[in-house]
Design an enzyme around this catalytic site. Sequence first.
Site, PDB file in Angstrom:
ATOM      1  N   GLY A 250      -4.025   0.681   0.085  1.00 57.07           N
ATOM      2  CA  GLY A 250      -4.818   0.663  -1.145  1.00 57.07           C
ATOM      3  C   GLY A 250      -4.074   1.351  -2.289  1.00 57.07           C
ATOM      4  CG  ASP A 251      -3.318   5.315  -1.749  1.00 58.64           C
ATOM      5  OD1 ASP A 251      -4.474   5.180  -2.175  1.00 58.64           O
ATOM      6  OD2 ASP A 251      -3.029   6.023  -0.762  1.00 58.64           O
TER       7      ASP A 251
HETATM    8  N1  LIG Z   1      -2.687  -6.764   7.715  1.00 54.07           N
HETATM    9  C1  LIG Z   1      -2.250  -6.899   6.463  1.00 54.07           C
HETATM   10  N2  LIG Z   1      -1.327  -7.857   6.163  1.00 54.07           N
HETATM   11  C2  LIG Z   1      -0.877  -8.025   4.901  1.00 54.07           C
HETATM   12  N3  LIG Z   1      -1.296  -7.303   3.854  1.00 54.07           N
HETATM   13  C3  LIG Z   1      -2.215  -6.342   4.084  1.00 54.07           C
HETATM   14  C4  LIG Z   1      -2.740  -6.081   5.398  1.00 54.07           C
HETATM   15  N4  LIG Z   1      -3.624  -5.061   5.309  1.00 54.07           N
HETATM   16  C5  LIG Z   1      -3.655  -4.704   4.000  1.00 54.07           C
HETATM   17  N5  LIG Z   1      -2.816  -5.464   3.275  1.00 54.07           N
HETATM   18  C6  LIG Z   1      -2.582  -5.414   1.832  1.00 54.07           C
HETATM   19  O1  LIG Z   1      -3.069  -4.188   1.340  1.00 54.07           O
HETATM   20  C7  LIG Z   1      -4.118  -4.434   0.386  1.00 54.07           C
HETATM   21  C8  LIG Z   1      -5.090  -3.293   0.428  1.00 54.07           C
HETATM   22  O2  LIG Z   1      -5.653  -3.226   1.714  1.00 54.07           O
HETATM   23  P1  LIG Z   1      -7.138  -2.724   1.979  1.00 54.07           P
HETATM   24  O3  LIG Z   1      -8.119  -3.705   1.441  1.00 54.07           O
HETATM   25  O4  LIG Z   1      -7.226  -2.399   3.423  1.00 54.07           O
HETATM   26  O5  LIG Z   1      -7.188  -1.442   1.051  1.00 54.07           O
HETATM   27  P2  LIG Z   1      -8.009  -0.116   1.215  1.00 54.07           P
HETATM   28  O6  LIG Z   1      -9.069  -0.308   2.261  1.00 54.07           O
HETATM   29  O7  LIG Z   1      -8.431   0.323  -0.117  1.00 54.07           O
HETATM   30  O8  LIG Z   1      -6.878   0.856   1.767  1.00 54.07           O
HETATM   31  P3  LIG Z   1      -6.868   2.444   1.808  1.00 54.07           P
HETATM   32  O9  LIG Z   1      -7.259   2.771   3.211  1.00 54.07           O
HETATM   33  O10 LIG Z   1      -5.443   2.782   1.501  1.00 54.07           O
HETATM   34  O11 LIG Z   1      -7.837   2.948   0.799  1.00 54.07           O
HETATM   35  C9  LIG Z   1      -4.660  -5.806   0.742  1.00 54.07           C
HETATM   36  O12 LIG Z   1      -5.310  -6.431  -0.341  1.00 54.07           O
HETATM   37  C10 LIG Z   1      -3.374  -6.525   1.147  1.00 54.07           C
HETATM   38  O13 LIG Z   1      -2.653  -6.977   0.004  1.00 54.07           O
HETATM   39 MG   LIG Z   2      -9.051   2.306  -0.638  1.00 48.24          MG
END
Ligand SMILES: Nc1ncnc2c1ncn2[C@@H]1O[C@H](COP(=O)(O)OP(=O)(O)OP(=O)(O)O)[C@@H](O)[C@H]1O
Ligand SMILES: [Mg+2]
Length: 300
Positions: A250-251
Site C-alpha cells: 500500500g505504501d
Molecule cells: N499478489 C499481488 N500481485 C501483484 N500485485 C499486488 C499483489 N498484492 C498487492 N499488489 C499490489 O499492491 C497494491 C496494494 O495492495 P493492497 O490492496 O493489498 O494494499 P493495502 O492493503 O493498502 O496494503 P498495506 O497492507 O501496505 O496497507 C495492489 O493494488 C497491487 O497493485
Molecule cells: Mg493500506
Amino acid sequence: MVYTVTFNPALDYVMNLESISTDDINRTRSEELYYGGKGINVSAILTRLEIPNIALGFTAGFTGQKIKEMMNSDGIKNDFIELDNGFTRINVKIKYGTELDINANGPGIRKEKIEELFGKLKSLKNGDYLILAGSVPPDLPDDLYSKILEKLDGRGVNAVVDTTGNQLLNVLKYKPFLIKPNHHELSELFGEEMDTTEKITVYARKLKEMGAKNVLVSRGGDGALLIDEYGKVYLRDAVKGKLVNSVGCGDSMVAGFTAGYIKSHDYGEALKLSVASSAATAFSSELAKADEIHNIYKTL
Ligand SMILES: Nc1ncnc2c1ncn2[C@@H]1O[C@H](COP(=O)(O)OP(=O)(O)OP(=O)(O)O)[C@@H](O)[C@H]1O
Ligand SMILES: [Mg+2]
C-alpha cells in the site's frame, strides 16, 4: 517538496527459525533488522524514485536513533521530532514457515510535541505534498489528521491520506489530493461487501463527492481502481507474479502514484507507476528497489 509523516515508526526485528517450541529454548537460523512505519516506507520508495522528500514524525530513545542512522545511510532525508519519554518501538516478526507478528505500542506523544509538528508544517507551501499514512497511535484523537489539514487549508498543499475509518472520513472536507483505501477499508466505511468493480466504483465516487480529489482503491492481487479529479475511471489489473511479501504494498502504491503524478502530471501515468511500485514490492522480500520498479513499469 514532498513530506511524509510517521507518528509511530518501528524497527522490525525479523527472527527466522525452523520451528517454535514452548518446551525448549528456541534458536534462530538468522535474523534481520529493518526500519519501517508507513510514512517512512513511502519516503523510502520516493527516494528510490528520485523524488525529493523529507520524512517527518516522532522518534525516541536508542531505537529512534538507530532508525535515523539507518535512514541516513540509505540517503532518506528526515527531520523527526525527538520525544523525551520511552523509546521507538521494536516489532517482532517470528518466521517459522508461518509468521507470528508482535507489534509494540510505542511511546506516547504529548500535546506539546504535536504542537511542535504543527510548527514544522507551517513551512509547507503551495505545490508541496504532505503524505499522512497509517493509523494514528490509539491515545491520539481520531480527528488528528483533519486538524493537520485544517491548518494547511487554503495554502495549496496537496494532501495524500492513507488511513481508515473516522480518521479518513474526517479529512474529506479539506479536499485531499489523494486517498487510497483498500477494498476492505472501503467495505468497512460503508458497511457493504465490495465484491464487484461496479460496487467499488459507486462507493469510490461517493468518497469523491464527499471531498477527495482523487480516489485510488487498491484491491490486493485484483489490482486497482482510480477515479481522478475529473471523474474519469481507470482500472488496472494487478501485475502477474509470485507474491513474496505484502508488507509495504500500500505504501509503495501511494509513493508510486505521487511520484508518477509529480513527474508527468498525468493520472494514467501516476496509476501505472503506482501499480508497478506496489507489484515490485509484492514480488520482493523487502520494499522494492528502483530497478525492480522500472522493469515492471516498462511492461505496462
Ligand atoms: N499478489 C499481488 N500481485 C501483484 N500485485 C499486488 C499483489 N498484492 C498487492 N499488489 C499490489 O499492491 C497494491 C496494494 O495492495 P493492497 O490492496 O493489498 O494494499 P493495502 O492493503 O493498502 O496494503 P498495506 O497492507 O501496505 O496497507 C495492489 O493494488 C497491487 O497493485
Ligand atoms: Mg493500506
